[in-house]
Design a protein around this motif. Structure first.
Motif, short mmCIF file in Angstrom:
data_model
loop_
_atom_site.label_atom_id
_atom_site.label_comp_id
_atom_site.label_asym_id
_atom_site.label_seq_id
_atom_site.Cartn_x
_atom_site.Cartn_y
_atom_site.Cartn_z
N TYR A 125 0.82 -1.22 0.00
CA TYR A 125 0.00 0.00 0.00
C TYR A 125 0.86 1.26 0.00
N MET A 133 -4.72 5.54 2.76
CA MET A 133 -4.83 6.81 2.03
C MET A 133 -4.41 6.57 0.58
N SER A 148 5.42 0.47 12.56
CA SER A 148 4.39 -0.13 11.70
C SER A 148 4.33 -1.63 11.94
N1 SAM Z 1 9.08 2.99 7.17
C1 SAM Z 1 8.54 3.61 8.32
C2 SAM Z 1 7.29 2.89 8.78
O1 SAM Z 1 6.81 2.02 8.07
O2 SAM Z 1 6.80 3.22 9.86
C3 SAM Z 1 8.23 5.09 8.13
C4 SAM Z 1 7.61 5.51 6.84
S1 SAM Z 1 5.98 4.88 6.54
C5 SAM Z 1 5.61 5.64 4.99
C6 SAM Z 1 5.00 5.79 7.74
C7 SAM Z 1 3.60 5.28 7.95
O3 SAM Z 1 2.85 5.47 6.77
C8 SAM Z 1 3.49 3.80 8.31
O4 SAM Z 1 2.75 3.66 9.51
C9 SAM Z 1 2.73 3.22 7.15
O5 SAM Z 1 1.93 2.14 7.54
C10 SAM Z 1 1.93 4.41 6.67
N2 SAM Z 1 1.46 4.29 5.29
C11 SAM Z 1 2.18 4.04 4.18
N3 SAM Z 1 1.39 4.03 3.08
C12 SAM Z 1 0.14 4.28 3.52
C13 SAM Z 1 -1.14 4.39 2.87
N4 SAM Z 1 -1.27 4.26 1.56
N5 SAM Z 1 -2.21 4.67 3.64
C14 SAM Z 1 -2.09 4.82 4.98
N6 SAM Z 1 -0.93 4.72 5.65
C15 SAM Z 1 0.17 4.45 4.93
#
Ligand code: SAM
Ligand code: SF4
Length: 324
Positions: A27, A189, A119
């Motif tokens: 995602y 999202m 996460s």
């Molecule tokens: N790699 C780290 C992590 O996974 O926590 C930090 C970056 S990650 C992009 C930050 C948060 O964004 C994570 O909790 C992840 O689950 C969430 N995330 C990523 N893509 C998403 C999406 N399409 N919709 C909702 N949350 C999302």
């Protein structure tokens, strides 16, 4: 102070120290993604320190290190140490997938990182692998090590997706209860190709809340720095769970944050394209005053809210580019 045109005070900076990741959560960062920033364009540790100092001078108090996966950036502990020492920075936190946390927890804790968001979308190894392309065990070990090194609070973030992991909400509650962790559920999202693909599994969290209320007593709970989550205490226990509902009940009115990418782009909203490139300023000898003026000018253009409903395919950058 950094105030935007809608009366919101910006005190929180989410700083992406890399757009790379050792996971491929479907995602977030599709396997086909190739468009990564080139190393020459990554802000150096010195540039990051200088830039964060400018935000701090303008009233930013909280910095979160994020990614991609921040722990794949070489020298992330040095970055943390330098930011934690900057005048005006009261809080330094980290979002991580925890895959490398066993290795880094102690040094990050010493560097001044206290609050952690981790996460964790599944406790089933096979399903975890299907979602992330990686293994669960190092993540659980990383969480244990972070707790042992005294990092607190540690919040588990679970993106709840219909037909993927919505059946695991209760087991995640039991896990967090047993391990004294805070748990937050997040709606998907439609950010980037991954987020848009995940939309077919979108689940409004009101459904989960209703389901949980039949099984547990949920008393409204207050949490420090609660940001966009609504919190509940479960059955008078120590467990607090939060609901983050960017889609079904957006919280843009209280938005207090901006984001900086690894290459120094200041993004004004996760769900909009408005940005300001700060790297050229940093690399052309601009004074602190000039950089601060540029930041103020950008904040004056901060959009009022995201357009996930109206334009669900508008944002093509993956979530990994800005770290959520
Ligand atoms: N790699 C780290 C992590 O996974 O926590 C930090 C970056 S990650 C992009 C930050 C948060 O964004 C994570 O909790 C992840 O689950 C969430 N995330 C990523 N893509 C998403 C999406 N399409 N919709 C909702 N949350 C999302
Ligand atoms: Fe990597 Fe975090 Fe995105 Fe998963 S959610 S792919 S761990 S950046």
């Amino acid at each position: 102070m950094l105030n935007d045109p809608f009366g919101r005070r910006i005190e929180y900076l989410r700083l992406s120290v890399t757009d790379r990741c050792d996971f491929r959560c479907f995602y977030c960062l599709p396997r086909s993604h190739r468009d990564f920033e080139m190393p020459d364009d990554w802000l150096t540790t010195d540039e990051i320190e200088r830039l964060v100092a400018q935000f701090a001078a303008l009233g930013v108090k909280h910095v979160r290190l994020t990614g991609g996966e921040p722990l794949v950036r070489k020298g992330v502990d040095e970055i943390a140490r330098r930011i934690a020492k900057l005048p005006g920075i009261e809080e330094l936190s980290l979002s991580t997938n925890a895959s490398r946390l066993s290795q880094f927890a102690e040094q990050l804790s010493r560097a001044g990182v206290s609050r952690l968001n981790i996460s964790l979308d599944s406790l089933n190894d096979e399903k975890f692998h299907d979602i992330t392309g990686s293994r669960l065990q190092p993540v659980l070990a990383g969480i244990a090590r972070a707790q042992a090194s005294g990092m607190s609070p540690i919040k588990i973030n679970m993106v709840v997706m219909r037909g993927i992991n919505d059946d695991e909400v209760e087991s995640m509650i039991e896990y967090c209860l047993e391990h004294h962790l805070t748990l937050r559920f997040i709606e998907t999202m439609p950010v980037g190709q991954g987020g848009q693909a995940a939309s077919e599994h979108y689940m409004p969290l009101a459904e989960i809340e209703e389901r949980l209320k039949k099984r547990y007593r949920l008393g409204v709970a207050a949490m420090r720095g609660s940001g966009p989550a609504r919190y509940f205490r479960v059955d008078d226990s120590n467990l607090v769970i939060g609901f983050i509902t960017p889609q079904s009940q957006h919280f843009c009115d209280t938005c207090n944050r901006v984001r900086v990418s690894v290459s120094g782009d200041l993004h004004l909203c996760l769900g909009q394209e408005e940005k300001l490139e700060l790297r050229p300023l940093l690399r052309s000898g601009a004074t602190d005053e000039t950089i601060q003026q540029a930041i103020r000018g950008a904040i004056a253009r901060k959009p009022q809210r995201h357009n996930f409903h109206e334009a669900p395919t508008a944002i093509i950058r993956p979530m990994s580019a800005l770290g959520g």
